[in-house]
Design a protein around this motif. Structure first.
Motif, mmCIF file in Angstrom:
data_model
loop_
_atom_site.group_PDB
_atom_site.id
_atom_site.type_symbol
_atom_site.label_atom_id
_atom_site.label_comp_id
_atom_site.label_asym_id
_atom_site.label_seq_id
_atom_site.Cartn_x
_atom_site.Cartn_y
_atom_site.Cartn_z
ATOM 1 N N ASP A 140 0.841 -1.033 -0.020
ATOM 2 C CA ASP A 140 0.096 -0.036 -0.098
ATOM 3 C C ASP A 140 0.922 1.336 -0.043
ATOM 4 N N LEU A 141 2.093 1.161 0.906
ATOM 5 C CA LEU A 141 2.812 2.390 0.754
ATOM 6 C C LEU A 141 3.604 2.625 -0.466
ATOM 7 N N SER A 142 3.840 1.387 -1.192
ATOM 8 C CA SER A 142 4.487 1.553 -2.405
ATOM 9 C C SER A 142 3.557 2.210 -3.545
ATOM 10 N N VAL A 143 2.272 1.954 -3.439
ATOM 11 C CA VAL A 143 1.312 2.594 -4.312
ATOM 12 C C VAL A 143 1.181 4.149 -4.096
ATOM 13 N N LYS A 144 1.134 4.401 -2.846
ATOM 14 C CA LYS A 144 0.782 5.868 -2.572
ATOM 15 C C LYS A 144 2.208 6.667 -2.783
ATOM 16 N N VAL A 145 3.450 6.056 -2.601
ATOM 17 C CA VAL A 145 4.544 6.630 -3.095
ATOM 18 C C VAL A 145 4.519 7.061 -4.526
ATOM 19 N N LYS A 146 4.396 5.980 -5.421
ATOM 20 C CA LYS A 146 4.191 6.279 -6.722
ATOM 21 C C LYS A 146 3.134 7.320 -7.191
ATOM 22 N N THR A 147 1.838 7.227 -6.352
ATOM 23 C CA THR A 147 1.072 8.219 -6.716
ATOM 24 C C THR A 147 1.266 9.705 -6.573
ATOM 25 N N ALA A 148 1.978 9.758 -5.290
ATOM 26 C CA ALA A 148 2.595 11.094 -4.944
ATOM 27 C C ALA A 148 3.621 11.629 -5.720
ATOM 28 N N LEU A 149 4.533 10.650 -6.548
ATOM 29 C CA LEU A 149 5.511 11.107 -7.378
ATOM 30 C C LEU A 149 4.950 11.466 -8.789
ATOM 31 N N ASN A 150 3.947 10.859 -9.138
ATOM 32 C CA ASN A 150 3.037 10.882 -10.454
ATOM 33 C C ASN A 150 2.293 12.359 -10.173
ATOM 34 N N ALA A 151 1.866 12.625 -9.174
ATOM 35 C CA ALA A 151 1.243 14.166 -8.796
ATOM 36 C C ALA A 151 2.006 15.121 -9.074
ATOM 37 N N LYS A 152 3.337 14.897 -8.504
ATOM 38 C CA LYS A 152 4.593 15.956 -8.745
ATOM 39 C C LYS A 152 4.792 16.209 -9.915
ATOM 40 N N LYS A 153 4.875 15.115 -10.917
ATOM 41 C CA LYS A 153 5.133 15.201 -12.358
ATOM 42 C C LYS A 153 4.091 15.771 -13.012
ATOM 43 N N GLU A 154 2.708 15.569 -12.703
ATOM 44 C CA GLU A 154 1.752 16.250 -13.250
ATOM 45 C C GLU A 154 1.820 17.910 -13.061
ATOM 46 N N GLU A 155 2.547 18.362 -11.716
ATOM 47 C CA GLU A 155 2.525 19.722 -11.480
ATOM 48 C C GLU A 155 3.666 20.311 -12.266
ATOM 49 N N GLY A 156 4.464 19.556 -13.048
ATOM 50 C CA GLY A 156 5.579 19.917 -13.461
ATOM 51 C C GLY A 156 6.855 20.074 -12.800
ATOM 52 N N LYS A 157 6.838 19.325 -11.427
ATOM 53 C CA LYS A 157 8.078 19.414 -10.590
ATOM 54 C C LYS A 157 9.096 18.462 -11.014
ATOM 55 N N TYR A 158 10.507 18.872 -10.804
ATOM 56 C CA TYR A 158 11.537 17.944 -11.015
ATOM 57 C C TYR A 158 11.666 16.930 -9.971
ATOM 58 N N ILE A 159 11.706 15.752 -10.158
ATOM 59 C CA ILE A 159 11.552 14.849 -9.027
ATOM 60 C C ILE A 159 12.783 13.760 -8.989
ATOM 61 N N SER A 160 13.717 13.861 -9.802
ATOM 62 C CA SER A 160 14.671 12.987 -10.057
ATOM 63 C C SER A 160 15.727 13.140 -8.721
ATOM 64 N N ALA A 161 16.148 12.010 -8.291
ATOM 65 C CA ALA A 161 17.211 12.134 -6.978
ATOM 66 C C ALA A 161 18.553 12.946 -7.524
ATOM 67 N N ASN A 162 18.768 12.954 -8.815
ATOM 68 C CA ASN A 162 20.136 13.424 -9.323
ATOM 69 C C ASN A 162 19.759 14.647 -10.054
ATOM 70 N N SER A 163 20.578 15.655 -9.892
ATOM 71 C CA SER A 163 20.585 16.774 -10.805
ATOM 72 C C SER A 163 21.168 16.494 -11.943
ATOM 73 N N PRO A 164 20.551 17.060 -13.298
ATOM 74 C CA PRO A 164 21.526 16.676 -14.641
ATOM 75 C C PRO A 164 22.693 17.540 -14.585
ATOM 76 N N PHE A 165 23.817 17.298 -15.403
ATOM 77 C CA PHE A 165 24.980 17.624 -15.456
ATOM 78 C C PHE A 165 24.825 19.241 -16.110
ATOM 79 N N GLY A 166 25.356 20.134 -15.263
ATOM 80 C CA GLY A 166 25.023 21.532 -15.693
ATOM 81 C C GLY A 166 23.996 22.331 -14.748
#
Length: 420
Positions: A140-166
């Motif tokens: 259940d926790l795994s589903v909630k975390v994925k749902t929260a990440l997808n919601a942040k993606k829909e808002e256009g937020k950068y959610i990757s753990a690592n920042s891109p070079f530059g």
């Protein structure tokens, strides 16, 4: 008595408001329990920070189980069952069968479980329900975390753990990207050289000659991570040149998987989710579009099956040889043009390799057949005596094939005896 304290916290746990699952709290709790219940003992600590409890592929739990195997641990103490594992079936087999067989005592503090004092093992109804609830909670926790990440993606937020070079993440807002000037200078130079007619291979070769720091070196300095290889590769240059992050856009949903853990497939661009003007660009839109017309680093993935020798052939530098298709296909070392390694394989004919290896395989099979100390199934041996190479044949007989200069080839056969 040697007591092992096992502590674990996952990334999902760090998202929760409770502090009771932190490594610091677990350590205090377990040490206090050991001091109150044991007189003479030696403590060992095993910590997995940032690992999920749904599997046992955790470095320190693997190390702990190795200590158990060689009988270096007498007792294991955990905060609760879920810290050791959230897979109630596998957890049950360890506590009910493996640990008793190895003479290891298991204690779960919050669950009031002590294998030395509990009657009836862990098969009692209340503990079985706890295992089941831990497993359901994890899913259940795994589903909630994925749902929260997808919601942040829909808002256009950068959610990757690592920042891109530059770029680097904001100190106050981790979902925002800011230009990191010392790295951005290199990114701009890559685009300028691409506009000047340089290929990805030529840019990588030039950077290696000049000793320009690689993305791994920058990360090693800022994040104190370990890295061994400091060489630019054409694939790194190509990825930077094709990445729309440098014009201020972020892209999500480029790939999909047909099955869990399977291969990722590229979606049509019309199905991608693109958020424009998300952050400050390093490269202008006009330069980026001009570069896309000039560069040729997009791989064409063919639907044909891989050649049976792919993955088995190694250059003497240790890299896997790459098949180049065409009228006269050949294998080559993929890093020969961008690294400083000597004696790498520049080109070796596929037809020559097939004929040579097939001949060696046939000779090897004859040796197996002539071995009178073993009994073989004649029909299966006959099937192996083919006039062409196939994946099953290669995987059955050969461990790896090392190719040296001047077409010298060393076939390393699998060590285990092959039973038919």
């Amino acid at each position: 008595m040697v007591i092992a304290l096992y502590m674990r916290v996952s990334k999902e746990d760090t998202c929760l408001p409770e502090e009771s699952n932190s490594i610091y709290y677990q350590r205090i709790m377990l040490k206090e329990y050991a001091s109150n219940h044991f007189k003479e003992y030696q403590l060992l600590e095993f910590v997995d920070d940032g690992y999920s409890g749904t599997h046992f592929k955790r470095p320190n739990v693997v190390k702990l189980l190795e200590y158990v195997r060689v009988k270096l641990v007498d007792c294991i103490i955990v905060k609760d069952f879920s810290r050791f594992s959230r897979d109630y079936i596998e957890l049950g087999s360890y506590i009910e069968q493996i640990f008793p067989f190895m003479g290891v005592r298991f204690i779960s503090v919050n669950d009031h479980y002590d294998s030395e004092k509990t009657q009836g093992g862990i098969g009692t109804l209340d503990i079985s329900f706890k295992f089941l609830l831990y497993d359901l909670y994890s899913k259940d926790l795994s589903v909630k975390v994925k749902t929260a990440l997808n919601a942040k993606k829909e808002e256009g937020k950068y959610i990757s753990a690592n920042s891109p070079f530059g770029y680097e993440k904001g100190k106050e807002d981790k979902h925002r990207l800011f230009i990191k000037e010392d790295e951005a200078i290199i990114v701009r130079k890559i685009f300028d050289m691409a506009l000047g007619g340089y290929t990805c291979v030529q840019i990588a070769r030039q950077f290696n000659k000049e000793g320009i720091k690689t993305p791994k070196q920058f990360k090693m300095e800022t994040n104190k991570i370990k890295a061994e290889i400091f060489e630019w590769h054409s694939s790194t240059i190509c990825h930077i040149l094709k990445n729309e992050i440098y014009i201020g856009d972020i892209v999500y949903g480029k790939y999909y998987k047909k099955e869990i853990g399977g291969k990722s497939y590229l979606k049509p661009r019309s199905e991608w989710k693109i958020y424009h003007n998300h952050h400050e660009p390093i490269i202008s839109q006009q330069i980026f579009e001009r570069v896309q017309k000039n560069i040729k680093c997009t791989k064409i993935y063919e639907t044909n099956k891989k050649h049976p020798l792919t993955g088995k052939l190694l250059c003497n530098c240790g890299k896997k040889l790459q098949l180049k298709k065409g009228v006269n296909p050949y294998f080559r070392c993929p890093y020969i043009y961008v690294t400083t390694h000597l004696n790498c394989i520049r080109k070796i004919s596929l037809k020559f390799l097939e004929e040579y290896i097939l001949c060696e395989v046939q000779q090897h099979i004859l040796k197996i057949v002539n071995n009178k100390n073993k009994k073989y199934d004649f029909n299966i041996v006959k099937q192996l005596q083919t006039t062409y190479l196939n994946k099953e044949l290669i995987d059955t007989l050969i461990y790896k094939i090392v190719v040296y200069k001047e077409s010298n080839i060393e076939i390393i056969w699998k060590n285990e005896s092959i039973e038919y």
